[in-house]
Write a protein that holds these residues in place. Sequence first.
Motif, short mmCIF file in Angstrom:
data_model
loop_
_atom_site.label_atom_id
_atom_site.label_comp_id
_atom_site.label_asym_id
_atom_site.label_seq_id
_atom_site.Cartn_x
_atom_site.Cartn_y
_atom_site.Cartn_z
N ASP A 76 2.34 -3.90 -6.67
CA ASP A 76 3.46 -3.75 -5.72
C ASP A 76 2.96 -3.16 -4.43
O ASP A 76 1.91 -2.53 -4.37
CB ASP A 76 4.55 -2.84 -6.32
CG ASP A 76 4.06 -1.43 -6.58
OD1 ASP A 76 4.09 -0.62 -5.63
OD2 ASP A 76 3.65 -1.14 -7.72
N GLY A 77 3.74 -3.43 -3.35
CA GLY A 77 3.35 -2.95 -2.04
C GLY A 77 3.46 -1.45 -1.88
O GLY A 77 2.87 -0.87 -0.98
N ILE A 166 -4.33 -8.99 8.25
CA ILE A 166 -4.22 -10.31 7.62
C ILE A 166 -4.52 -10.23 6.13
O ILE A 166 -3.83 -10.85 5.29
CB ILE A 166 -5.19 -11.31 8.30
CG1 ILE A 166 -4.76 -11.57 9.75
CG2 ILE A 166 -5.26 -12.61 7.52
CD1 ILE A 166 -3.43 -12.26 9.88
N ALA A 167 -5.55 -9.46 5.76
CA ALA A 167 -5.93 -9.34 4.35
C ALA A 167 -4.83 -8.68 3.54
O ALA A 167 -4.54 -9.09 2.41
CB ALA A 167 -7.23 -8.54 4.23
N LEU A 168 -4.19 -7.66 4.10
CA LEU A 168 -3.07 -7.01 3.40
C LEU A 168 -1.92 -7.99 3.17
O LEU A 168 -1.34 -8.03 2.08
CB LEU A 168 -2.59 -5.80 4.21
CG LEU A 168 -3.48 -4.56 4.20
CD1 LEU A 168 -2.98 -3.54 5.21
CD2 LEU A 168 -3.51 -3.94 2.81
N LEU A 169 -1.59 -8.77 4.20
CA LEU A 169 -0.49 -9.73 4.07
C LEU A 169 -0.81 -10.81 3.02
O LEU A 169 0.03 -11.14 2.19
CB LEU A 169 -0.21 -10.38 5.42
CG LEU A 169 0.36 -9.45 6.51
CD1 LEU A 169 0.46 -10.19 7.84
CD2 LEU A 169 1.73 -8.91 6.11
N VAL A 170 -2.02 -11.33 3.08
CA VAL A 170 -2.40 -12.37 2.12
C VAL A 170 -2.47 -11.81 0.71
O VAL A 170 -2.00 -12.44 -0.26
CB VAL A 170 -3.76 -12.99 2.52
CG1 VAL A 170 -4.27 -13.93 1.42
CG2 VAL A 170 -3.64 -13.76 3.83
N GLY A 171 -3.03 -10.61 0.56
CA GLY A 171 -3.12 -9.99 -0.75
C GLY A 171 -1.76 -9.75 -1.36
O GLY A 171 -1.53 -10.03 -2.55
N LEU A 174 -0.25 -13.10 -2.41
CA LEU A 174 -0.84 -13.61 -3.65
C LEU A 174 -0.28 -12.86 -4.86
O LEU A 174 -0.03 -13.46 -5.91
CB LEU A 174 -2.37 -13.46 -3.61
CG LEU A 174 -3.12 -14.44 -2.70
CD1 LEU A 174 -4.59 -14.07 -2.60
CD2 LEU A 174 -2.98 -15.87 -3.21
N ALA A 175 -0.07 -11.56 -4.71
CA ALA A 175 0.50 -10.77 -5.81
C ALA A 175 1.94 -11.20 -6.08
O ALA A 175 2.39 -11.22 -7.24
CB ALA A 175 0.44 -9.29 -5.48
N LYS A 176 2.65 -11.58 -5.03
CA LYS A 176 4.07 -11.96 -5.19
C LYS A 176 4.23 -13.33 -5.85
O LYS A 176 5.07 -13.51 -6.73
CB LYS A 176 4.77 -11.95 -3.83
CG LYS A 176 6.25 -12.28 -3.90
CD LYS A 176 6.90 -12.17 -2.54
CE LYS A 176 8.38 -12.52 -2.60
NZ LYS A 176 9.14 -11.63 -3.50
N VAL A 177 3.42 -14.31 -5.43
CA VAL A 177 3.60 -15.67 -5.95
C VAL A 177 3.01 -15.83 -7.34
O VAL A 177 3.31 -16.80 -8.05
CB VAL A 177 2.99 -16.72 -5.00
CG1 VAL A 177 3.66 -16.64 -3.64
CG2 VAL A 177 1.47 -16.53 -4.86
N PRO A 179 1.09 -16.82 -10.55
CA PRO A 179 0.30 -17.98 -10.99
C PRO A 179 0.22 -19.11 -9.96
O PRO A 179 -0.74 -19.86 -9.94
CB PRO A 179 1.02 -18.44 -12.25
CG PRO A 179 1.73 -17.22 -12.75
CD PRO A 179 2.14 -16.47 -11.52
N ARG A 180 1.25 -19.23 -9.11
CA ARG A 180 1.24 -20.31 -8.12
C ARG A 180 0.11 -20.15 -7.10
O ARG A 180 -0.29 -21.12 -6.46
CB ARG A 180 2.58 -20.37 -7.40
CG ARG A 180 3.72 -20.91 -8.26
CD ARG A 180 5.03 -20.86 -7.51
NE ARG A 180 5.45 -19.49 -7.24
CZ ARG A 180 6.44 -19.14 -6.43
NH1 ARG A 180 7.11 -20.09 -5.77
NH2 ARG A 180 6.77 -17.88 -6.27
N GLY A 181 -0.39 -18.93 -6.94
CA GLY A 181 -1.49 -18.71 -6.00
C GLY A 181 -2.83 -18.56 -6.69
O GLY A 181 -3.81 -18.15 -6.06
N ALA A 182 -2.89 -18.91 -7.98
CA ALA A 182 -4.12 -18.72 -8.75
C ALA A 182 -5.29 -19.50 -8.17
O ALA A 182 -6.43 -19.02 -8.15
CB ALA A 182 -3.89 -19.10 -10.21
N THR A 183 -5.01 -20.72 -7.72
CA THR A 183 -6.09 -21.56 -7.17
C THR A 183 -6.70 -20.94 -5.92
O THR A 183 -7.92 -20.89 -5.76
CB THR A 183 -5.56 -22.97 -6.84
OG1 THR A 183 -5.02 -23.55 -8.02
CG2 THR A 183 -6.68 -23.85 -6.31
N ILE A 184 -5.82 -20.45 -5.05
CA ILE A 184 -6.31 -19.80 -3.82
C ILE A 184 -7.07 -18.53 -4.16
O ILE A 184 -8.13 -18.24 -3.58
CB ILE A 184 -5.13 -19.49 -2.87
CG1 ILE A 184 -4.51 -20.80 -2.38
CG2 ILE A 184 -5.60 -18.65 -1.68
CD1 ILE A 184 -3.30 -20.61 -1.49
#
Length: 438
Positions: A76-77, A166-171, A174-177, A179-184
């Motif tokens: 969580d954030g 940018i890294a904080l936003l992407v991280g 990824l935590a929110k989505v 399994p849908r972001g597993a590939t990325i």
Amino acid sequence: MSGHIDAMAEPKRPLYRTLHVQVLLAVVLGSIVGLLDPELGIQLKPLGDGFVKLVKMMIPPVVFCTIATGITSLGDGGTTGRTLLKALALFYALTIVALLLGLGAAYIGAPGVGLDIDPTEIDPSVAAHYTDRMGEVGFTDFLLRIIPKSFFAAFTEGEVLPVLLIALLVGCALAKVGPRGATILRGIQSFTAVVFAVFGFLVRLAPVGAFGAMAFTVGRYGAETISSLGLLIATFYGACLVFVFVVLGSLCWTHRFGFFALLRYIRAEILIVLGCSSSGPVLPLLLRKLERLGCRKEVVGIVLPAGYSFNLVGTAIYLTLASVFITQAMNIELSTTQLVTMILIMLLTSKGAAGVTGSGFVALVATLTVLPEIPVTGVAIIFGIDRFMSEARALVSAIANTVAVVVVSLWQGACDREVLRRELARGSDQSDEYGAPW
């Protein structure tokens, strides 16, 4: 018994193959070359500059990969926010102590007393050059500079904070989505392995960079420059030693881990900073080493890059000491109110110039431009020796950021004390860093 057998089984590598010994020899040889043949030393400057540029080009992807993959395990954030708040609180506490220490050293050592310099006789071109490069350093401008012009511009602007954002936003995304972001996520993890392998190749050039940088420094400025303002340099180095061994040492002691063991653990990084006069090249090295100390990846990835902009304690010591030195040299008396105002301004300017080449000197110019009591042209007095003090500024800040990461990790319950104790006792072994032997 098994531990003893393992220790005996581990091959002992020759000293000349260890990074810290190679860098130390390079620093000594560079100093000798600069003394014996100053012109050759000056010509070797591209070696140091080239190494620093090579390593700095890898910092954005290293920071992005480390944080983006680490954030996903936080869940969580709120945890990220608490980590940042605790880190910033520690950074500003250390900065205030550093500013006061520099102020105290200036009045105790009194390095500028007796110089009797007339402000009207100083060449204003030096200050004008850095004023033009400085740009805006207000708080609002500093915050806006954290936001990159575009997503990919964060990786080309050469500053850590936009990449951190940018890294904080992407991280967090990824935590929110999930399994849908597993590939990325798997792609970023694979890219992380490649990035650190590339960095492993580049760090092998550290002795070459340190040799060139030290040869240039000694050849360009030489012993004459040091002797002319030797008391100021000695006072500054004395204040830095007090901060490192008293302030940071006490911080380690109160949190129950060995300060001298930590210094030994990062001895190679210390020598690289000393040789290159920059803490930038060791950021990726410290990210990996602090993880090995038992600090969780996500905390290391947040606190260390943030410290490179918000925890410039070496610069903080320099700002108050240099400012008071200029007033002493010009016989200017500062009131208590003026001193308090100066410190408050420096709490901002020490951060606002982060990421700018020669940030300590730029921050000094930025401070004096808003302090009418101190002529900004006075920076020309210390311009010639700034290079010698930049080494100490970078070194103190690098050590302070390393200590800060361990402390914040302990506050967050994100550091395995058993691993911390074991690794500090073991010391650093460069043979397995970045997947390649030295």
